[in-house]
Design a protein around this motif. Structure first.
Motif, PDB file in Angstrom:
ATOM      1  N   GLU A 210       7.732   7.101   6.704  1.00 39.40           N
ATOM      2  CA  GLU A 210       7.086   5.786   6.648  1.00 39.40           C
ATOM      3  C   GLU A 210       7.819   4.873   5.666  1.00 39.40           C
ATOM      4  O   GLU A 210       8.118   3.726   5.977  1.00 39.40           O
ATOM      5  N   TYR A 211       8.094   5.394   4.473  1.00 32.89           N
ATOM      6  CA  TYR A 211       8.820   4.581   3.489  1.00 32.89           C
ATOM      7  C   TYR A 211      10.201   4.180   4.008  1.00 32.89           C
ATOM      8  O   TYR A 211      10.685   3.087   3.732  1.00 32.89           O
ATOM      9  N   ALA A 212      10.836   5.082   4.764  1.00 36.15           N
ATOM     10  CA  ALA A 212      12.185   4.798   5.251  1.00 36.15           C
ATOM     11  C   ALA A 212      12.205   3.601   6.193  1.00 36.15           C
ATOM     12  O   ALA A 212      13.247   2.986   6.406  1.00 36.15           O
ATOM     13  N   LYS A 213      11.041   3.275   6.753  1.00 38.35           N
ATOM     14  CA  LYS A 213      10.973   2.097   7.635  1.00 38.35           C
ATOM     15  C   LYS A 213      10.953   0.809   6.830  1.00 38.35           C
ATOM     16  O   LYS A 213      11.022  -0.274   7.391  1.00 38.35           O
ATOM     17  N   ASP A 214      10.759   0.902   5.519  1.00 31.52           N
ATOM     18  CA  ASP A 214      10.633  -0.300   4.688  1.00 31.52           C
ATOM     19  C   ASP A 214      11.565  -0.222   3.468  1.00 31.52           C
ATOM     20  O   ASP A 214      11.122  -0.225   2.324  1.00 31.52           O
ATOM     21  N   LEU A 215      12.877  -0.179   3.759  1.00 30.96           N
ATOM     22  CA  LEU A 215      13.842  -0.061   2.658  1.00 30.96           C
ATOM     23  C   LEU A 215      13.800  -1.244   1.683  1.00 30.96           C
ATOM     24  O   LEU A 215      14.007  -1.044   0.482  1.00 30.96           O
TER      25      LEU A 215
ATOM     26  N   PRO B  57      17.427  20.258   2.262  1.00 30.75           N
ATOM     27  CA  PRO B  57      17.010  18.968   1.708  1.00 30.75           C
ATOM     28  C   PRO B  57      15.532  18.709   2.013  1.00 30.75           C
ATOM     29  O   PRO B  57      15.049  19.072   3.079  1.00 30.75           O
ATOM     30  N   LEU B  58      14.844  18.078   1.080  1.00 29.70           N
ATOM     31  CA  LEU B  58      13.421  17.791   1.294  1.00 29.70           C
ATOM     32  C   LEU B  58      13.218  16.911   2.523  1.00 29.70           C
ATOM     33  O   LEU B  58      12.249  17.062   3.246  1.00 29.70           O
ATOM     34  N   GLY B  59      14.168  16.008   2.749  1.00 28.08           N
ATOM     35  CA  GLY B  59      14.021  15.069   3.856  1.00 28.08           C
ATOM     36  C   GLY B  59      14.541  15.603   5.187  1.00 28.08           C
ATOM     37  O   GLY B  59      14.574  14.865   6.169  1.00 28.08           O
ATOM     38  N   ALA B  60      14.955  16.865   5.251  1.00 27.37           N
ATOM     39  CA  ALA B  60      15.458  17.434   6.505  1.00 27.37           C
ATOM     40  C   ALA B  60      14.341  17.476   7.541  1.00 27.37           C
ATOM     41  O   ALA B  60      13.156  17.498   7.202  1.00 27.37           O
ATOM     42  N   THR B  61      14.713  17.510   8.829  1.00 28.16           N
ATOM     43  CA  THR B  61      13.697  17.672   9.873  1.00 28.16           C
ATOM     44  C   THR B  61      13.297  19.142   9.956  1.00 28.16           C
ATOM     45  O   THR B  61      13.971  20.015   9.384  1.00 28.16           O
TER      46      THR B  61
ATOM     47  N   ALA C 158       3.413  16.828   5.352  1.00 28.38           N
ATOM     48  CA  ALA C 158       2.788  15.566   4.926  1.00 28.38           C
ATOM     49  C   ALA C 158       3.788  14.735   4.104  1.00 28.38           C
ATOM     50  O   ALA C 158       3.891  13.516   4.283  1.00 28.38           O
ATOM     51  N   PHE C 159       4.524  15.423   3.218  1.00 24.01           N
ATOM     52  CA  PHE C 159       5.554  14.739   2.430  1.00 24.01           C
ATOM     53  C   PHE C 159       6.570  14.055   3.356  1.00 24.01           C
ATOM     54  O   PHE C 159       6.933  12.888   3.152  1.00 24.01           O
ATOM     55  N   ARG C 160       7.016  14.783   4.375  1.00 21.70           N
ATOM     56  CA  ARG C 160       8.044  14.231   5.267  1.00 21.70           C
ATOM     57  C   ARG C 160       7.513  13.062   6.088  1.00 21.70           C
ATOM     58  O   ARG C 160       8.249  12.109   6.383  1.00 21.70           O
ATOM     59  N   ALA C 161       6.247  13.119   6.449  1.00 15.42           N
ATOM     60  CA  ALA C 161       5.654  11.994   7.190  1.00 15.42           C
ATOM     61  C   ALA C 161       5.621  10.752   6.301  1.00 15.42           C
ATOM     62  O   ALA C 161       5.973   9.649   6.738  1.00 15.42           O
ATOM     63  N   ARG C 162       5.245  10.938   5.047  1.00 11.09           N
ATOM     64  CA  ARG C 162       5.228   9.787   4.131  1.00 11.09           C
ATOM     65  C   ARG C 162       6.644   9.254   3.913  1.00 11.09           C
ATOM     66  O   ARG C 162       6.880   8.053   3.883  1.00 11.09           O
TER      67      ARG C 162
ATOM     68  N   ALA D 164       0.808  -1.226   0.000  1.00 10.63           N
ATOM     69  CA  ALA D 164       0.000   0.000   0.000  1.00 10.63           C
ATOM     70  C   ALA D 164       0.835   1.268   0.000  1.00 10.63           C
ATOM     71  O   ALA D 164       1.012   1.906   1.015  1.00 10.63           O
ATOM     72  N   PRO D 165       1.392   1.595  -1.176  1.00 12.96           N
ATOM     73  CA  PRO D 165       2.151   2.838  -1.246  1.00 12.96           C
ATOM     74  C   PRO D 165       1.242   4.042  -0.980  1.00 12.96           C
ATOM     75  O   PRO D 165       0.064   4.002  -1.311  1.00 12.96           O
ATOM     76  N   ALA D 166       1.812   5.069  -0.376  1.00 16.01           N
ATOM     77  CA  ALA D 166       1.005   6.237  -0.023  1.00 16.01           C
ATOM     78  C   ALA D 166       0.435   6.905  -1.265  1.00 16.01           C
ATOM     79  O   ALA D 166       1.132   7.067  -2.260  1.00 16.01           O
ATOM     80  N   PRO D 167      -0.833   7.268  -1.239  1.00 13.60           N
ATOM     81  CA  PRO D 167      -1.413   7.996  -2.365  1.00 13.60           C
ATOM     82  C   PRO D 167      -0.972   9.452  -2.301  1.00 13.60           C
ATOM     83  O   PRO D 167      -1.772  10.362  -2.139  1.00 13.60           O
ATOM     84  N   ALA D 168       0.345   9.644  -2.436  1.00 16.28           N
ATOM     85  CA  ALA D 168       0.906  10.956  -2.119  1.00 16.28           C
ATOM     86  C   ALA D 168       0.540  12.016  -3.144  1.00 16.28           C
ATOM     87  O   ALA D 168       0.684  13.196  -2.893  1.00 16.28           O
ATOM     88  N   SER D 169       0.046  11.595  -4.293  1.00 19.26           N
ATOM     89  CA  SER D 169      -0.178  12.587  -5.327  1.00 19.26           C
ATOM     90  C   SER D 169      -1.514  13.300  -5.164  1.00 19.26           C
ATOM     91  O   SER D 169      -1.855  14.173  -5.925  1.00 19.26           O
ATOM     92  N   THR D 170      -2.284  12.896  -4.176  1.00 20.59           N
ATOM     93  CA  THR D 170      -3.516  13.635  -3.925  1.00 20.59           C
ATOM     94  C   THR D 170      -3.318  14.518  -2.707  1.00 20.59           C
ATOM     95  O   THR D 170      -2.402  14.330  -1.942  1.00 20.59           O
ATOM     96  N   GLY D 171      -4.191  15.467  -2.532  1.00 21.79           N
ATOM     97  CA  GLY D 171      -4.122  16.294  -1.334  1.00 21.79           C
ATOM     98  C   GLY D 171      -3.153  17.442  -1.483  1.00 21.79           C
ATOM     99  O   GLY D 171      -2.902  17.923  -2.578  1.00 21.79           O
ATOM    100  N   THR D 172      -2.557  17.846  -0.379  1.00 24.94           N
ATOM    101  CA  THR D 172      -1.798  19.098  -0.354  1.00 24.94           C
ATOM    102  C   THR D 172      -0.615  19.113  -1.308  1.00 24.94           C
ATOM    103  O   THR D 172      -0.268  20.151  -1.830  1.00 24.94           O
ATOM    104  N   ALA D 173      -0.009  17.936  -1.528  1.00 24.88           N
ATOM    105  CA  ALA D 173       1.220  17.934  -2.320  1.00 24.88           C
ATOM    106  C   ALA D 173       0.985  18.404  -3.752  1.00 24.88           C
ATOM    107  O   ALA D 173       1.886  18.925  -4.386  1.00 24.88           O
TER     108      ALA D 173
END
Ligand code: TRP
Length: 375
Positions: free
Chosen positions: A337-342, A253-257, A330-334, A5-14
């Motif tokens: 999540e992906y980073a937990k499943d390399l 960086p996009l992935g920065a905290t 929202a992008f960083r939260a997704r 179940a990849p995140a439906p990241a292309s909908t919503g705020t992004a």
């Protein structure tokens, strides 16, 4: 995030800022240049028949993707994917050694790119991500292609000349001089016919078009002459006032905290005038920060600047930090999540490599057939 179940990241705020950042047809300024007019016409053709286009584009794995990439190219890729264009994203790992001696953090950077793509909403069911080193047929195309360009032409490429001038290396390698030909192989191995680029990449696209045309003239019609989709995105400067760059440590960086983001923006160069305005020509550093906030907030940069007014650099930086962190939350939260499943993330690249191999092998077969002499 589970593998199924990849995140439906292309909908919503992004997706919201995409139109603001990249739609030349509706945001074209009154003084339209021929290049902008051509891109607007191309956009209309894409909207009419998205399925007839294949995009090939990529990011060198030499560092983390940043806000300049995000507004300059990444949102646009997801937009094209969602329109129904076949989007192929290359991680050009062999290109890393054009201007450096080692590729030591390649794996780490590649994982980072994959995380960014997935979190952005690049959908592995519709789009393809692959890397150079996994696709032998692509690299073999380099040989016939090299025979189609002259050394004088290679020496004339303004982007390569610029890179050589700024290179940290004392000598110029053969790969540095010929990497635009390699890029032609990237694009033509999958018969990409649409390449979204920034201005610095335009000369490379000309090399690709020249090679496609000469091959077709000499051996028969095999390749499309890819079209350039010029980025309509405004240029963001790095925190030191120079071009934002993966390898210059002057970007967010996009992935920065959120905290890292605050620290990086606090360190950004401004100027001595306390009154904040949006004036890209005379106040590039301050204006780039205003623009960044405006892009994240989807607001007019003049309005954002006017609101800060006499608040000075401190309020400006706080505004930018909040805007960036809010926009990317929202992008960083997704991404986390992906980073937990390399293993899943890397399987996306493996599947992409398989598809790229199939495309490139089919193309190489056609090339050999057209040339007649090779088996
Ligand atoms: N040279 C591009 C860059 O540094 C990356 C790249 C490699 C690329 N091959 C490509 C871009 C093919 C477009 C098409 O950004």
């Amino acid at each position: 995030m589970t593998s199924t179940a990849p995140a439906p990241a292309s909908t919503g705020t992004a997706t919201a800022p995409i139109a603001a950042a990249t739609a030349p047809a509706t945001t074209a300024p009154t003084a339209t240049t021929p290049a902008q007019a051509a891109s607007a016409e191309l956009e209309r053709r894409i909207a009419r028949d998205p399925g007839s286009f294949r995009v090939l584009t990529g990011d060198r794995p030499t560092g983390a993707l940043h806000l300049g990439h995000y507004f300059g190219s990444l949102l646009n890729r997801v937009r094209l994917q969602n329109l129904g264009v076949d989007v192929v994203v290359l991680i050009p790992d062999y290109q890393v050694i054009t201007d450096r001696d080692t590729a030591e953090r390649l794996g780490e950077y590649t994982d980072g790119l994959l995380l960014d793509y997935l979190a952005l909403g690049l959908d592995p069911a519709r789009s393809t991500v692959f890397c150079h080193s996994a696709v032998p047929a692509l690299n073999q195309l380099m040989l016939p292609f090299l025979s189609l360009v002259s050394v004088a032409e290679l020496n004339r490429n303004p982007t390569v000349k610029d890179e050589i001038a700024h290179s940290r290396q004392s000598t110029v390698s053969g790969l540095m001089l010929t990497y635009p030909v390699h890029q032609a192989a990237d694009i033509l191995s999958c018969k990409g016919n649409l390449v979204p680029v920034g201005r610095d990449q335009a000369p490379h696209l000309e090399v690709t078009r020249t090679i496609a045309r000469r091959f077709n003239e000499r051996y028969g019609d095999v390749f499309p002459e890819p079209e350039t989709l010029l980025s309509a995105a405004p240029l963001l400067l790095g925190t030191d006032g120079t071009k934002m760059s993966k390898s210059r440590a002057n970007s967010v960086p996009l992935g920065a905290t959120a905290d890292e983001t605050a620290r990086l923006i606090r360190g950004a160069t401004t100027d001595a005038d306390r009154h904040i305005t949006y004036d890209p020509d005379t106040r590039p550093n301050v204006s780039s920060l205003v623009l960044l906030a405006a892009l994240c907030l989807e607001r007019d940069p003049h309005e954002v600047a006017a609101e800060i007014g006499d608040g000075g650099a401190a309020v400006l930086k706080r505004t930018v930090t909040d805007a960036v962190n809010g926009h990317l939350a929202a992008f960083r939260a997704r991404r986390a999540e992906y980073a937990k499943d390399l293993p899943y993330v890397r399987s996306v690249l493996r599947a992409g490599n398989e598809r790229a191999n199939a495309l490139a092998e089919a193309t190489l077969d056609e090339v050999r057939e057209a040339m007649g002499a090779f088996r």
